[in-house]
Structure formats: structure tokens, C-alpha cells
Scaffold this active site. Structure first.
Site, PDB file in Angstrom:
ATOM      1  N   LYS A 191       2.144  -3.362   6.715  1.00  0.00           N
ATOM      2  CA  LYS A 191       2.872  -3.748   5.734  1.00  0.00           C
ATOM      3  C   LYS A 191       3.916  -3.021   5.814  1.00  0.00           C
ATOM      4  O   LYS A 191       4.746  -4.295   4.471  1.00  0.00           O
ATOM      5  CB  LYS A 191       1.429  -2.431   4.620  1.00  0.00           C
ATOM      6  N   THR A 232       1.090  -1.028   0.030  1.00  0.00           N
ATOM      7  CA  THR A 232       0.354   0.253  -0.027  1.00  0.00           C
ATOM      8  C   THR A 232       1.059   1.492   0.089  1.00  0.00           C
ATOM      9  O   THR A 232       1.829   0.968   0.373  1.00  0.00           O
ATOM     10  CB  THR A 232      -1.045  -0.305   1.178  1.00  0.00           C
ATOM     11  N   ASP A 233       0.418   2.568  -0.432  1.00  0.00           N
ATOM     12  CA  ASP A 233       1.365   3.570  -0.676  1.00  0.00           C
ATOM     13  C   ASP A 233       1.449   4.140   0.896  1.00  0.00           C
ATOM     14  O   ASP A 233       2.001   4.847   1.636  1.00  0.00           O
ATOM     15  CB  ASP A 233       0.286   4.716  -1.048  1.00  0.00           C
ATOM     16  N   GLU A 234       0.167   3.413   2.094  1.00  0.00           N
ATOM     17  CA  GLU A 234      -0.040   3.919   3.393  1.00  0.00           C
ATOM     18  C   GLU A 234       1.387   3.904   4.237  1.00  0.00           C
ATOM     19  O   GLU A 234       1.864   4.386   5.230  1.00  0.00           O
ATOM     20  CB  GLU A 234      -1.130   3.371   4.195  1.00  0.00           C
ATOM     21  N   TYR A 250      -2.225  -0.716  10.740  1.00  0.00           N
ATOM     22  CA  TYR A 250      -1.881  -1.157   9.895  1.00  0.00           C
ATOM     23  C   TYR A 250      -1.045  -0.879   8.237  1.00  0.00           C
ATOM     24  O   TYR A 250      -0.003  -2.059   8.227  1.00  0.00           O
ATOM     25  CB  TYR A 250      -2.886  -0.610   9.260  1.00  0.00           C
TER      26      TYR A 250
HETATM   27  P1  NAD Z   1      -9.225  -7.823   1.912  1.00  0.00           P
HETATM   28  O1  NAD Z   1      -9.468  -7.832   3.145  1.00  0.00           O
HETATM   29  O2  NAD Z   1     -10.691  -7.305   1.211  1.00  0.00           O
HETATM   30  O3  NAD Z   1      -9.460  -9.269   1.513  1.00  0.00           O
HETATM   31  C1  NAD Z   1      -7.673 -10.113   1.877  1.00  0.00           C
HETATM   32  C2  NAD Z   1      -8.251 -11.509   1.699  1.00  0.00           C
HETATM   33  O4  NAD Z   1      -7.098 -11.943   2.575  1.00  0.00           O
HETATM   34  C3  NAD Z   1      -9.610 -12.196   2.513  1.00  0.00           C
HETATM   35  O5  NAD Z   1     -10.073 -12.669   1.668  1.00  0.00           O
HETATM   36  C4  NAD Z   1      -8.763 -13.100   3.753  1.00  0.00           C
HETATM   37  O6  NAD Z   1      -9.940 -13.852   4.143  1.00  0.00           O
HETATM   38  C5  NAD Z   1      -7.472 -13.418   2.949  1.00  0.00           C
HETATM   39  N1  NAD Z   1      -6.623 -13.474   4.373  1.00  0.00           N
HETATM   40  C6  NAD Z   1      -6.747 -12.489   5.460  1.00  0.00           C
HETATM   41  N2  NAD Z   1      -5.259 -13.459   6.512  1.00  0.00           N
HETATM   42  C7  NAD Z   1      -5.473 -13.925   6.061  1.00  0.00           C
HETATM   43  C8  NAD Z   1      -4.355 -15.362   6.426  1.00  0.00           C
HETATM   44  N3  NAD Z   1      -4.195 -15.122   8.130  1.00  0.00           N
HETATM   45  N4  NAD Z   1      -4.159 -16.050   5.164  1.00  0.00           N
HETATM   46  C9  NAD Z   1      -5.124 -16.546   4.135  1.00  0.00           C
HETATM   47  N5  NAD Z   1      -5.848 -15.488   4.046  1.00  0.00           N
HETATM   48  C10 NAD Z   1      -6.325 -14.019   4.654  1.00  0.00           C
HETATM   49  O7  NAD Z   1      -7.873  -6.995   0.896  1.00  0.00           O
HETATM   50  P2  NAD Z   1      -8.039  -5.951   0.379  1.00  0.00           P
HETATM   51  O8  NAD Z   1      -8.245  -4.721   0.010  1.00  0.00           O
HETATM   52  O9  NAD Z   1      -8.085  -6.921  -1.289  1.00  0.00           O
HETATM   53  O10 NAD Z   1      -6.511  -6.303   0.040  1.00  0.00           O
HETATM   54  C11 NAD Z   1      -5.380  -6.684  -0.750  1.00  0.00           C
HETATM   55  C12 NAD Z   1      -4.636  -6.635  -0.487  1.00  0.00           C
HETATM   56  O11 NAD Z   1      -4.102  -5.017  -1.320  1.00  0.00           O
HETATM   57  C13 NAD Z   1      -3.866  -6.377   1.123  1.00  0.00           C
HETATM   58  O12 NAD Z   1      -2.206  -7.301   1.248  1.00  0.00           O
HETATM   59  C14 NAD Z   1      -4.011  -4.647   0.991  1.00  0.00           C
HETATM   60  O13 NAD Z   1      -2.566  -4.445   2.376  1.00  0.00           O
HETATM   61  C15 NAD Z   1      -3.402  -4.189  -0.551  1.00  0.00           C
HETATM   62  N6  NAD Z   1      -3.806  -3.132  -0.709  1.00  0.00           N
HETATM   63  C16 NAD Z   1      -5.084  -2.547  -0.608  1.00  0.00           C
HETATM   64  C17 NAD Z   1      -5.892  -1.799  -0.714  1.00  0.00           C
HETATM   65  C18 NAD Z   1      -7.216  -0.689  -0.317  1.00  0.00           C
HETATM   66  O14 NAD Z   1      -7.550  -0.096  -1.003  1.00  0.00           O
HETATM   67  N7  NAD Z   1      -8.096  -1.895  -0.491  1.00  0.00           N
HETATM   68  C19 NAD Z   1      -4.783  -1.027  -1.270  1.00  0.00           C
HETATM   69  C20 NAD Z   1      -3.501  -0.791  -1.589  1.00  0.00           C
HETATM   70  C21 NAD Z   1      -2.783  -1.671  -0.783  1.00  0.00           C
HETATM   71  P1  TYD Z   2     -11.237   3.714   3.989  1.00  0.00           P
HETATM   72  O1  TYD Z   2     -11.444   3.371   3.366  1.00  0.00           O
HETATM   73  O2  TYD Z   2     -11.035   2.997   5.170  1.00  0.00           O
HETATM   74  O3  TYD Z   2      -9.121   3.395   3.430  1.00  0.00           O
HETATM   75  P2  TYD Z   2      -8.092   4.409   4.176  1.00  0.00           P
HETATM   76  O4  TYD Z   2      -8.027   4.575   5.841  1.00  0.00           O
HETATM   77  O5  TYD Z   2      -7.219   3.162   3.842  1.00  0.00           O
HETATM   78  O6  TYD Z   2      -8.041   5.427   3.499  1.00  0.00           O
HETATM   79  O7  TYD Z   2     -11.207   5.331   4.312  1.00  0.00           O
HETATM   80  C1  TYD Z   2     -10.756   6.655   3.242  1.00  0.00           C
HETATM   81  C2  TYD Z   2     -10.545   7.923   4.122  1.00  0.00           C
HETATM   82  O8  TYD Z   2     -11.894   7.754   4.807  1.00  0.00           O
HETATM   83  C3  TYD Z   2      -9.945   7.458   5.223  1.00  0.00           C
HETATM   84  O9  TYD Z   2      -9.061   9.657   4.797  1.00  0.00           O
HETATM   85  C4  TYD Z   2     -11.023   7.961   6.505  1.00  0.00           C
HETATM   86  C5  TYD Z   2     -12.619   7.943   6.067  1.00  0.00           C
HETATM   87  N1  TYD Z   2     -13.480   7.181   6.687  1.00  0.00           N
HETATM   88  C6  TYD Z   2     -14.700   7.934   6.786  1.00  0.00           C
HETATM   89  O10 TYD Z   2     -14.531   9.618   7.145  1.00  0.00           O
HETATM   90  N2  TYD Z   2     -15.687   7.618   7.620  1.00  0.00           N
HETATM   91  C7  TYD Z   2     -15.730   6.073   7.571  1.00  0.00           C
HETATM   92  O11 TYD Z   2     -16.344   6.081   7.843  1.00  0.00           O
HETATM   93  C8  TYD Z   2     -14.643   5.865   6.813  1.00  0.00           C
HETATM   94  C9  TYD Z   2     -14.536   4.041   6.890  1.00  0.00           C
HETATM   95  C10 TYD Z   2     -13.262   5.750   6.196  1.00  0.00           C
END
Ligand code: NAD
Ligand code: TYD
Length: 361
Positions: free
Chosen positions: A171, A140-142, A167
Site C-alpha cells: 500500500k 491505510t494508516d498501516e 500488505y
Molecule cells: P476487501 O478485501 O473487503 O475488498 C477488496 C475488493 O477489491 C473486493 O471486492 C475484491 O474483489 C476487489 N479486488 C481485489 N483484487 C482485485 C483486482 N485485481 N481487480 C479488481 N478488483 C479486485 O477490502 P476492504 O477492507 O473493503 O478495503 C478496501 C480498500 O480500503 C483497500 O484498498 C484497503 O487497503 C483500504 N483500507 C481498508 C481498511 C480496513 O479496515 N478494511 C482500512 C483502511 C484502508
Molecule cells: P485485522 O482485523 O486483521 O486488521 P489489521 O491487521 O489490518 O489491523 O486485525 C486486527 C487486530 O486483531 C490485529 O492487531 C491482529 C489481531 N487479530 C487477532 O488477534 N486474531 C485474529 O484472528 C485476527 C484476524 C486478528
């Protein structure tokens, strides 16, 4: 089912989650000569409904396993002998990491180390060792911390790591372990760091699906703080395309930033989202904006994220395809047309179903 004629095997971890399921569907369709093994523990965030379209494809397998389970992971690697791993499994929600940080260290750090070791041990035992292998870590960019609104800065691959939440700290730690495996053992790794994703099948705890679900149920839309925090939004299928490209064409040892070039203040995004839902439902203009409620800020809330994605564009020819307004409309329509999906993931009914099908982990 026949799999022995398939030329390659990729293990995708977290393939039942939001981004993982889009990636798995893409890989299963685009690479019929590759076995795609979806390794997922099916936590609250994993849902096999997301994969219905491809679940009986001959080049797809699902294996339920926890990436932290050393013996089981070793057995799965010995059985499938993958030549590639794309690692997405993680605890992914910042708010949960604030209340339960240990689960994030466990899955995101120790689980990643376990997969690195399993890959290394398997590949070192094969005649061609690391040749033709790749371990792709999805991050992630975080990890870069937070930018200041209006300062024109962007996260680059060279930006110093400065995570703030449990989180992003977990990461960041996993990214460092991946690079350590490259530098110490020569494991052919790539790391991608992506901005906020949106689209179908995202668990309704993250901003966009949560707020669509709340509007549908007439519940308040809790905007943290003043709503001035900025995120850079990317449509999930554009991310899946970038992952496919980096996995197949990226240079081992390299990092690629992926982003939407699409910064929005939360409050502006929430208004646009509310208007999009109203227009899809035929509500009077402005109706859902009335649900916006400002609530206490998230602890340690990062102010601004924004990605410089010029490296992946220059070296691999990727850039986002989906205009935000189109992506947002498609996303809203998907959730409104899949209210059963929203109901089942929020009720926990699907968990009972999987427990019956696959037993406890
Ligand atoms: P998500 O929470 O939707 O899915 C996570 C998946 O991992 C689920 O299917 C869960 O069952 C599985 N999982 C969790 N713990 C596990 C374990 N111990 N063993 C096996 N499987 C396990 O997540 P996402 O939003 O699809 O993100 C996927 C990846 O991309 C993550 O690594 C996250 O850090 C990264 N990422 C997400 C975003 C975003 O905006 N969602 C952005 C950048 C990077
Ligand atoms: P989120 O979808 O949790 O992603 P991330 O924290 O990884 O960026 O949140 C996106 C943005 O929205 C973040 O600045 C937090 C804000 N947010 C709210 O204001 N209210 C909410 O209920 C949630 C879940 C997020």
C-alpha cells in the site's frame, strides 16, 4: 437502461468489497446525476450480495475486471470515459500478505499503476484534460508503521512512511506511485489513509466478523500474542462519508488521514465484542469470553495504530459520527441477522453462483 443524461461518471474499483460496497451504495443514492461504475474482479473478498439494494438503480453499473489487466482496463476507461476514479480494489488482509506477498505486489502496486496510466491517457485525450477530474486512492494508516502504547503519538499526514508487513509495504508503494503521477504528470490525485474499519459486510477473516462467526459456531477466539496491540476503530459508513467528502471537496495533491479517535487494545475489544454477542443472543453473562484463546503472535505484528484526523476535520468538516458501542451493537446484530451471508461467504457457494453468472474473469 438510460445513462446518457447523467452529468458525471465515477469508476469505483473494489466496489463489491467491504468498504467499496458501502461507498457505492452511498454514491448511487446521493448522486442520481452520476453514473457509478463498480469495477471489481470478484475475488474471494468481493460479493455482489453486498449491493442488492442498488443493483437495478439507473445510475449503477457493474463490470467484472481485474485492475492488472492492461487492455481490459483501457477498454473500460474508453467506454465509460469517467471523470473520477475512486480506487479501493486491493488485497487487504495482513495475514494473507505474510503467506502470499506476491499477490499483494501484483494487485496493490501494479494494479494501481495500471489505473493511474489509464486515467492519465484518457484524460490527456479529452479537450478539458485534467480539468474537473480526480483520482482518489484509498489507502491505510498501516503505511506509517507502528506507534508505542501510551506515548501519546498519532499518525499525521507528515509522518514518515515505515511499513512492516507485505500488505502495508504494497500500500505504501502504491501511495508513492499515486503521488508520482501527481508530481510528474499533473494528475489530480488525492490520497486518504484510514484506520481499521468495522461494520456489516466485512469478510470474516478480519478480527470482528471472524470472532462473531466463531462465537456463533462455538469456535475458539484466537487472540494473537498477549492481545495488547492497539487499533483505532472506525465505523465503515463514517469512512464512506469521509471518502465522499474528500473525493468531491479534497484538494488535488493532498493527503487526508481518516480515523475513529477510538483506540482499543485487542483483548479489551474482544471481551466487549463477546459480551455484545452474548447480550444479543440472550446467553449467560461471560459465556463467550470463555472462547478466548491466546495463540502465537502474527509475524511483524504492529503494536499500535492511531490517527490524527484533525486535517480532514479542519479543512472539510468531517469527524466520526458513530459511537463505538452503538456501532459494535449494530454490527453484531447485522451478522447475527445475516447468518446466510456468513455461511455463503465462508462456504464459497456464492463463488460458484458468480462463476455461472459472469464466467471466469
Ligand atoms: P476487501 O478485501 O473487503 O475488498 C477488496 C475488493 O477489491 C473486493 O471486492 C475484491 O474483489 C476487489 N479486488 C481485489 N483484487 C482485485 C483486482 N485485481 N481487480 C479488481 N478488483 C479486485 O477490502 P476492504 O477492507 O473493503 O478495503 C478496501 C480498500 O480500503 C483497500 O484498498 C484497503 O487497503 C483500504 N483500507 C481498508 C481498511 C480496513 O479496515 N478494511 C482500512 C483502511 C484502508
Ligand atoms: P485485522 O482485523 O486483521 O486488521 P489489521 O491487521 O489490518 O489491523 O486485525 C486486527 C487486530 O486483531 C490485529 O492487531 C491482529 C489481531 N487479530 C487477532 O488477534 N486474531 C485474529 O484472528 C485476527 C484476524 C486478528
Amino acid at each position: 437502461m438510460q445513462t446518457q443524461n447523467l452529468a458525471h461518471t465515477i469508476i469505483v474499483t473494489g466496489g463489491a468489497g467491504f468498504i467499496g460496497s458501502h461507498l457505492v451504495k452511498r454514491l448511487v443514492s446521493n448522486y442520481p446525476d452520476t453514473l457509478i461504475v463498480n469495477l471489481d474482479a470478484l475475488t474471494y473478498a468481493g460479493n455482489l450480495e453486498n449491493l442488492k439494494e442498488i443493483e437495478s438503480s439507473p445510475n449503477y453499473r457493474f463490470v467484472r475486471a481485474d485492475i492488472c489487466d492492461v487492455e481490459t482496463i483501457k477498454q473500460i476507461f474508453d467506454k465509460f470515459r469517467p471523470d473520477g476514479v475512486i480506487h479501493l480494489a486491493a488485497e487487504s488482509h495482513v495475514d494473507r500478505s505474510i503467506t502470499d506477498p506476491l499477490a499483494f505486489a501484483q494487485t496493490n502496486v501494479l494494479g494501481t499503476i495500471n489505473l493511474l496510466r489509464a486515467s492519465q491517457e484518457l484524460w490527456e485525450s479529452m479537450p478539458d484534460r485534467f480539468n474537473g477530474k480526480k483520482f482518489h486512492h484509498v489507502s491505510t494508516d498501516e503505511v506509517y508503521g507502528a506507534l508505542t502504547p501510551g506515548d501519546g503519538q498519532l499518525f499525521r499526514e507528515t509522518t514518515r512512511y515505515n511499513p512492516h508487513s507485505p500488505y502495508s509495504a504494497s500500500k505504501a508503494s502504491s501511495d508513492h506511485f499515486v503521488r508520482a503521477w501527481h508530481d510528474t504528470y499533473g494528475l489530480p490525485t488525492v490520497v486518504t489513509n484510514c484506520s481499521n474499519n468495522y461494520g456489516p459486510n466485512q469478510f470474516p477473516e478480519k478480527l470482528i466478523p471472524l470472532f462473531i462467526n466463531n462465537i456463533r459456531n462455538g469456535r475458539p477466539l484466537p487472540v494473537y500474542g498477549t492481545g495488547e496491540n492497539i487499533r483505532d476503530w472506525l465505523y465503515v459508513e463514517d469512512h464512506a462519508e469521509a471518502l465522499d467528502l474528500v473525493f468531491h471537496k479534497g484538494t488535488p495533491g493532498e493527503t487526508y488521514n481518516i480515523g475513529g479517535l477510538n483506540e482499543w487494545r485487542n483483548i479489551d475489544l474482544v471481551k466487549a465484542l463477546a459480551d455484545t454477542v452474548d447480550s444479543a443472543l440472550g446467553n449467560p453473562a461471560g459465556q463467550s469470553r470463555q472462547l478466548i484463546t491466546f495463540v502465537s503472535d502474527r509475524k511483524g505484528h504492529d503494536m499500535r495504530y492511531a490517527i490524527d484526523a484533525s486535517k480532514i476535520e479542519r479543512e472539510l468538516g468531517w469527524k466520526p459520527r458513530t459511537e463505538f458501542i452503538d456501532g459494535l451493537r449494530q454490527t453484531v446484530e447485522w451478522y447475527l441477522n445475516h447468518q446466510d451471508w456468513l455461511d455463503s461467504v465462508t462456504s464459497g457457494a456464492y463463488k460458484e453462483y458468480y462463476e455461472k453468472m459472469y464466467g471466469n474473469r
